[in-house]
Every structure is written in C-alpha cells, then in structure tokens.
Motif scaffolding. Structure first.
Motif, mmCIF file in Angstrom:
data_model
loop_
_atom_site.group_PDB
_atom_site.id
_atom_site.type_symbol
_atom_site.label_atom_id
_atom_site.label_comp_id
_atom_site.label_asym_id
_atom_site.label_seq_id
_atom_site.Cartn_x
_atom_site.Cartn_y
_atom_site.Cartn_z
ATOM 1 N N MET A 1 -76.331 -24.387 -40.283
ATOM 2 C CA MET A 1 -77.693 -24.792 -40.033
ATOM 3 C C MET A 1 -78.303 -23.876 -38.968
ATOM 4 N N VAL A 2 -79.570 -23.581 -39.135
ATOM 5 C CA VAL A 2 -80.321 -22.779 -38.177
ATOM 6 C C VAL A 2 -81.408 -23.658 -37.579
ATOM 7 N N THR A 3 -81.470 -23.678 -36.246
ATOM 8 C CA THR A 3 -82.485 -24.452 -35.542
ATOM 9 C C THR A 3 -83.322 -23.500 -34.698
ATOM 10 N N VAL A 4 -84.630 -23.569 -34.861
ATOM 11 C CA VAL A 4 -85.552 -22.748 -34.082
ATOM 12 C C VAL A 4 -86.455 -23.685 -33.299
ATOM 13 N N THR A 5 -86.506 -23.492 -31.972
ATOM 14 C CA THR A 5 -87.343 -24.332 -31.122
ATOM 15 C C THR A 5 -88.091 -23.458 -30.124
ATOM 16 N N SER A 6 -89.153 -24.020 -29.588
ATOM 17 C CA SER A 6 -89.914 -23.353 -28.537
ATOM 18 C C SER A 6 -89.390 -23.833 -27.190
ATOM 19 N N VAL A 7 -89.254 -22.901 -26.257
ATOM 20 C CA VAL A 7 -88.803 -23.222 -24.906
ATOM 21 C C VAL A 7 -89.871 -22.735 -23.941
ATOM 22 N N GLN A 8 -90.234 -23.573 -22.983
ATOM 23 C CA GLN A 8 -91.175 -23.168 -21.942
ATOM 24 C C GLN A 8 -90.450 -23.086 -20.611
ATOM 25 N N ILE A 9 -90.677 -21.974 -19.920
ATOM 26 C CA ILE A 9 -90.136 -21.780 -18.579
ATOM 27 C C ILE A 9 -91.294 -21.339 -17.708
ATOM 28 N N GLU A 10 -91.621 -22.162 -16.729
ATOM 29 C CA GLU A 10 -92.746 -21.870 -15.833
ATOM 30 C C GLU A 10 -94.001 -21.478 -16.617
ATOM 31 N N GLY A 11 -94.289 -22.198 -17.689
ATOM 32 C CA GLY A 11 -95.488 -21.971 -18.475
ATOM 33 C C GLY A 11 -95.407 -20.814 -19.462
ATOM 34 N N GLN A 12 -94.277 -20.127 -19.495
ATOM 35 C CA GLN A 12 -94.089 -19.000 -20.417
ATOM 36 C C GLN A 12 -93.334 -19.488 -21.657
ATOM 37 N N LEU B 1 -72.202 -21.958 -37.149
ATOM 38 C CA LEU B 1 -71.278 -21.274 -38.048
ATOM 39 C C LEU B 1 -69.918 -21.977 -37.967
ATOM 40 N N PRO B 2 -69.031 -21.723 -38.897
ATOM 41 C CA PRO B 2 -67.699 -22.326 -38.783
ATOM 42 C C PRO B 2 -67.034 -21.927 -37.463
ATOM 43 N N LYS B 3 -66.676 -22.905 -36.690
ATOM 44 C CA LYS B 3 -65.935 -22.735 -35.431
ATOM 45 C C LYS B 3 -66.697 -22.053 -34.306
ATOM 46 N N THR B 4 -68.013 -21.826 -34.471
ATOM 47 C CA THR B 4 -68.805 -21.242 -33.388
ATOM 48 C C THR B 4 -70.289 -21.498 -33.620
ATOM 49 N N THR B 5 -71.061 -21.280 -32.580
ATOM 50 C CA THR B 5 -72.515 -21.368 -32.668
ATOM 51 C C THR B 5 -73.106 -20.152 -31.986
ATOM 52 N N LEU B 6 -73.998 -19.463 -32.660
ATOM 53 C CA LEU B 6 -74.705 -18.333 -32.063
ATOM 54 C C LEU B 6 -75.968 -18.857 -31.404
ATOM 55 N N LEU B 7 -76.230 -18.423 -30.184
ATOM 56 C CA LEU B 7 -77.384 -18.893 -29.417
ATOM 57 C C LEU B 7 -78.176 -17.705 -28.900
ATOM 58 N N THR B 8 -79.505 -17.807 -28.983
ATOM 59 C CA THR B 8 -80.363 -16.778 -28.405
ATOM 60 C C THR B 8 -81.690 -17.389 -27.968
ATOM 61 N N VAL B 9 -82.250 -16.845 -26.903
ATOM 62 C CA VAL B 9 -83.593 -17.201 -26.446
ATOM 63 C C VAL B 9 -84.319 -15.884 -26.234
ATOM 64 N N SER B 10 -85.516 -15.754 -26.811
ATOM 65 C CA SER B 10 -86.191 -14.463 -26.785
ATOM 66 C C SER B 10 -87.699 -14.591 -26.639
#
Length: 100
Positions: free
Chosen positions: A1-12, A21-30
């Motif tokens: 499964m792929v989850t895409v969310t918006s993240v706000q940090i200090e208004g940005q 993925l099997p046995k792991t999760t890839l994470l990124t914030v960009s």
C-alpha cells in the motif's frame, strides 16, 4: 500500500509518502527542493554517481513511521544538502526547514 499525506512544519507544506513492502516500509518527506528518507536511501550513491543532479537529501535510520522520520537525527546527508546548511545529526524536521 502507498500512502501520501501532506505535512506542515512551521506553516511550510511537505509531501509524505509511505510505501508498505514485505518486511519493510519506505518513508520519505519532500518538497520541490529536496527530501529526507528512511535508511533505504543510499547517500553515497547520490554523492558518487549522481552528483551532477545536485540532489538535496538526508537519511535517517531505524525509523518506521513518518513521525519518527521527522523526529530522528539524520545519519547522513548529500553534499548538496550540506551546502544548504543541512548536517548529519539534525532532525528530519530541522533539515526540511532548511529546504525552503
């Protein structure tokens, strides 16, 4: 499964992506300038083989959620990230704020 969310940090605004993925999760914030990622990111490869792309990125290890990625200290960063003042040891959140 792929989850895409918006993240706000200090208004940005940033985009968080989690790939289960099997046995792991890839994470990124960009954003449009750069990104932070879990331990799957190979900073050495980016610095050696893709240096001409001037990629701004940082890597945090041992994280399992986006929240952990934001709070964790970066283990390594690309040369281009260093030029923007991003350093190993900064939290993911601190690094992202240098990418605005």
């Amino acid at each position: 499964m792929v989850t895409v969310t918006s993240v706000q940090i200090e208004g940005q605004h940033f985009t968080a992506v989690s790939v289960s993925l099997p046995k792991t999760t890839l994470l990124t914030v960009s954003n449009e300038i750069g990104y932070i990622m879990c331990g799957a990111l190979d900073v050495g490869l980016l610095n050696r083989l893709l240096s001409d792309r001037c990629i701004v990125a940082g890597r945090a290890t041992g994280v399992k959620t986006i929240e952990e990625l934001l709070a964790a200290p970066l283990e390594s960063v690309t040369f281009e990230a260093e030029e923007k003042g991003i350093k190993a040891g900064m939290t993911g959140e601190q690094a992202l704020l240098k990418m605005i």
